[in-house]
Motif scaffolding. Structure first.
Motif, mmCIF file in Angstrom:
data_model
loop_
_atom_site.group_PDB
_atom_site.id
_atom_site.type_symbol
_atom_site.label_atom_id
_atom_site.label_comp_id
_atom_site.label_asym_id
_atom_site.label_seq_id
_atom_site.Cartn_x
_atom_site.Cartn_y
_atom_site.Cartn_z
ATOM 1 N N GLY A 1 -94.207 18.692 26.420
ATOM 2 C CA GLY A 1 -93.638 19.990 26.786
ATOM 3 C C GLY A 1 -94.077 20.429 28.177
ATOM 4 N N ASP A 2 -95.349 20.210 28.494
ATOM 5 C CA ASP A 2 -95.853 20.539 29.831
ATOM 6 C C ASP A 2 -95.146 19.702 30.891
ATOM 7 O OD1 ASP A 2 -97.612 22.330 28.660
ATOM 8 O OD2 ASP A 2 -99.370 21.022 28.851
ATOM 9 N N GLU A 3 -94.922 18.434 30.607
ATOM 10 C CA GLU A 3 -94.228 17.556 31.551
ATOM 11 C C GLU A 3 -92.786 18.008 31.748
ATOM 12 O OE1 GLU A 3 -93.626 14.186 34.127
ATOM 13 O OE2 GLU A 3 -95.325 15.414 33.543
ATOM 14 N N ILE A 4 -92.140 18.471 30.691
ATOM 15 C CA ILE A 4 -90.766 18.979 30.788
ATOM 16 C C ILE A 4 -90.726 20.202 31.710
ATOM 17 C CG2 ILE A 4 -88.983 20.219 29.463
ATOM 18 C CD1 ILE A 4 -89.560 18.173 27.181
ATOM 19 N N VAL A 5 -91.655 21.117 31.526
ATOM 20 C CA VAL A 5 -91.710 22.318 32.367
ATOM 21 C C VAL A 5 -91.933 21.926 33.828
ATOM 22 C CG1 VAL A 5 -93.073 24.393 32.880
ATOM 23 C CG2 VAL A 5 -92.438 23.866 30.522
ATOM 24 N N ARG A 6 -92.824 20.964 34.066
ATOM 25 C CA ARG A 6 -93.101 20.511 35.428
ATOM 26 C C ARG A 6 -91.850 19.911 36.067
ATOM 27 N NH1 ARG A 6 -93.699 16.468 38.448
ATOM 28 N NH2 ARG A 6 -93.432 14.879 36.847
ATOM 29 N N LEU A 7 -91.138 19.062 35.304
ATOM 30 C CA LEU A 7 -89.919 18.453 35.828
ATOM 31 C C LEU A 7 -88.842 19.495 36.110
ATOM 32 C CD1 LEU A 7 -89.452 15.129 33.829
ATOM 33 C CD2 LEU A 7 -89.744 15.386 36.287
ATOM 34 N N GLN A 8 -88.696 20.458 35.212
ATOM 35 C CA GLN A 8 -87.703 21.519 35.423
ATOM 36 C C GLN A 8 -88.003 22.277 36.715
ATOM 37 O OE1 GLN A 8 -88.277 23.503 31.654
ATOM 38 N NE2 GLN A 8 -86.391 22.636 30.797
ATOM 39 N N SER A 9 -89.274 22.556 36.937
ATOM 40 C CA SER A 9 -89.678 23.257 38.157
ATOM 41 C C SER A 9 -89.399 22.405 39.393
ATOM 42 C CB SER A 9 -91.167 23.597 38.076
ATOM 43 O OG SER A 9 -91.609 24.168 39.278
ATOM 44 N N GLU A 10 -89.735 21.136 39.314
ATOM 45 C CA GLU A 10 -89.492 20.231 40.442
ATOM 46 C C GLU A 10 -88.002 20.119 40.762
ATOM 47 O OE1 GLU A 10 -90.556 15.665 41.803
ATOM 48 O OE2 GLU A 10 -91.549 16.511 40.052
ATOM 49 N N ILE A 11 -87.181 20.022 39.723
ATOM 50 C CA ILE A 11 -85.723 19.944 39.916
ATOM 51 C C ILE A 11 -85.214 21.230 40.570
ATOM 52 C CG2 ILE A 11 -83.501 19.878 38.714
ATOM 53 C CD1 ILE A 11 -84.908 17.944 36.670
ATOM 54 N N SER A 12 -85.686 22.367 40.093
ATOM 55 C CA SER A 12 -85.268 23.653 40.672
ATOM 56 C C SER A 12 -85.652 23.754 42.142
ATOM 57 C CB SER A 12 -85.899 24.814 39.903
ATOM 58 O OG SER A 12 -85.374 24.880 38.603
ATOM 59 N N GLN A 13 -86.855 23.308 42.453
ATOM 60 C CA GLN A 13 -87.303 23.346 43.851
ATOM 61 C C GLN A 13 -86.432 22.449 44.724
ATOM 62 O OE1 GLN A 13 -91.445 22.303 43.794
ATOM 63 N NE2 GLN A 13 -92.104 24.340 43.133
ATOM 64 N N LEU A 14 -86.139 21.255 44.231
ATOM 65 C CA LEU A 14 -85.310 20.331 45.005
ATOM 66 C C LEU A 14 -83.908 20.895 45.215
ATOM 67 C CD1 LEU A 14 -86.331 16.870 43.512
ATOM 68 C CD2 LEU A 14 -86.753 17.689 45.837
ATOM 69 N N LYS A 15 -83.342 21.474 44.166
ATOM 70 C CA LYS A 15 -81.990 22.039 44.280
ATOM 71 C C LYS A 15 -81.951 23.220 45.238
ATOM 72 C CE LYS A 15 -79.997 20.600 39.878
ATOM 73 N NZ LYS A 15 -79.458 21.052 38.577
ATOM 74 N N GLY A 16 -83.082 23.904 45.406
ATOM 75 C CA GLY A 16 -83.145 25.052 46.295
ATOM 76 C C GLY A 16 -83.284 24.678 47.759
ATOM 77 N N GLN A 17 -83.517 23.414 48.035
ATOM 78 C CA GLN A 17 -83.668 22.974 49.424
ATOM 79 C C GLN A 17 -82.295 22.776 50.073
ATOM 80 O OE1 GLN A 17 -85.931 19.353 49.323
ATOM 81 N NE2 GLN A 17 -87.841 20.386 48.791
ATOM 82 N N PRO A 18 -82.250 22.944 51.381
ATOM 83 C CA PRO A 18 -80.994 22.616 52.062
ATOM 84 C C PRO A 18 -80.790 21.102 52.021
ATOM 85 C CG PRO A 18 -82.682 23.318 53.638
ATOM 86 C CD PRO A 18 -83.260 23.475 52.268
ATOM 87 N N ASP A 19 -79.592 20.684 51.703
ATOM 88 C CA ASP A 19 -79.237 19.265 51.637
ATOM 89 C C ASP A 19 -80.193 18.463 50.738
ATOM 90 O OD1 ASP A 19 -77.606 17.082 52.188
ATOM 91 O OD2 ASP A 19 -78.843 16.475 53.894
ATOM 92 N N PRO A 20 -80.281 18.826 49.443
ATOM 93 C CA PRO A 20 -81.205 18.126 48.544
ATOM 94 C C PRO A 20 -80.750 16.684 48.283
ATOM 95 C CG PRO A 20 -79.837 19.631 47.303
ATOM 96 C CD PRO A 20 -79.521 19.854 48.759
ATOM 97 N N ASP A 21 -81.710 15.829 47.995
ATOM 98 C CA ASP A 21 -81.443 14.417 47.691
ATOM 99 C C ASP A 21 -80.910 14.318 46.256
ATOM 100 O OD1 ASP A 21 -81.453 11.693 47.134
ATOM 101 O OD2 ASP A 21 -83.340 11.344 48.214
ATOM 102 N N GLN A 22 -79.605 14.100 46.131
ATOM 103 C CA GLN A 22 -78.961 14.074 44.815
ATOM 104 C C GLN A 22 -79.429 12.905 43.958
ATOM 105 O OE1 GLN A 22 -77.179 16.550 43.503
ATOM 106 N NE2 GLN A 22 -77.587 17.637 45.410
ATOM 107 N N LYS A 23 -79.794 11.799 44.588
ATOM 108 C CA LYS A 23 -80.280 10.645 43.813
ATOM 109 C C LYS A 23 -81.608 10.976 43.135
ATOM 110 C CE LYS A 23 -78.009 6.975 46.408
ATOM 111 N NZ LYS A 23 -78.184 5.767 47.225
ATOM 112 N N VAL A 24 -82.480 11.633 43.855
ATOM 113 C CA VAL A 24 -83.775 12.028 43.290
ATOM 114 C C VAL A 24 -83.562 13.039 42.172
ATOM 115 C CG1 VAL A 24 -85.967 13.195 43.773
ATOM 116 C CG2 VAL A 24 -85.068 11.521 45.394
#
Length: 86
Positions: free
Chosen positions: A30-53
């Motif tokens: 569950g902790d790993e899921i929360v960490r991944l969700q946060s990481e995905i949100s951060q990446l999506k919030g960046q300009p021109d995010p890496d879609q493959k990642v």
């Protein structure tokens, strides 16, 4: 000494130990899921995010969520067996 404990451990104690271990694994997952969700949100919030990642992380997230569901179901079943038999 651990081998000695296993030899003398009752089935109920063994199931309780397995349930405690499963609860720890569920929390870790569950902790790993929360960490991944946060990481995905951060990446999506960046300009021109890496879609493959992002795609790879989302696949990993989906896999972890499925494993978590299975772990929770297994733990629920084990806890029912413990409550009925111990």
């Amino acid at each position: 000494m651990a081998v000695e404990a296993v030899k003398t451990e009752s089935p109920c104690a063994m199931m309780r130990r397995a349930a405690a271990s499963a609860r720890q694994e569920i929390k870790r997952r569950g902790d790993e899921i929360v960490r991944l969700q946060s990481e995905i949100s951060q990446l999506k919030g960046q300009p021109d995010p890496d879609q493959k990642v992002i795609s790879a992380l989302e696949q990993r997230l989906a896999s972890l969520e499925e494993q978590l569901k299975q772990d929770e179901l297994s733990l629920d079943t084990l806890e029912q067996v413990i409550s009925e038999n111990c």
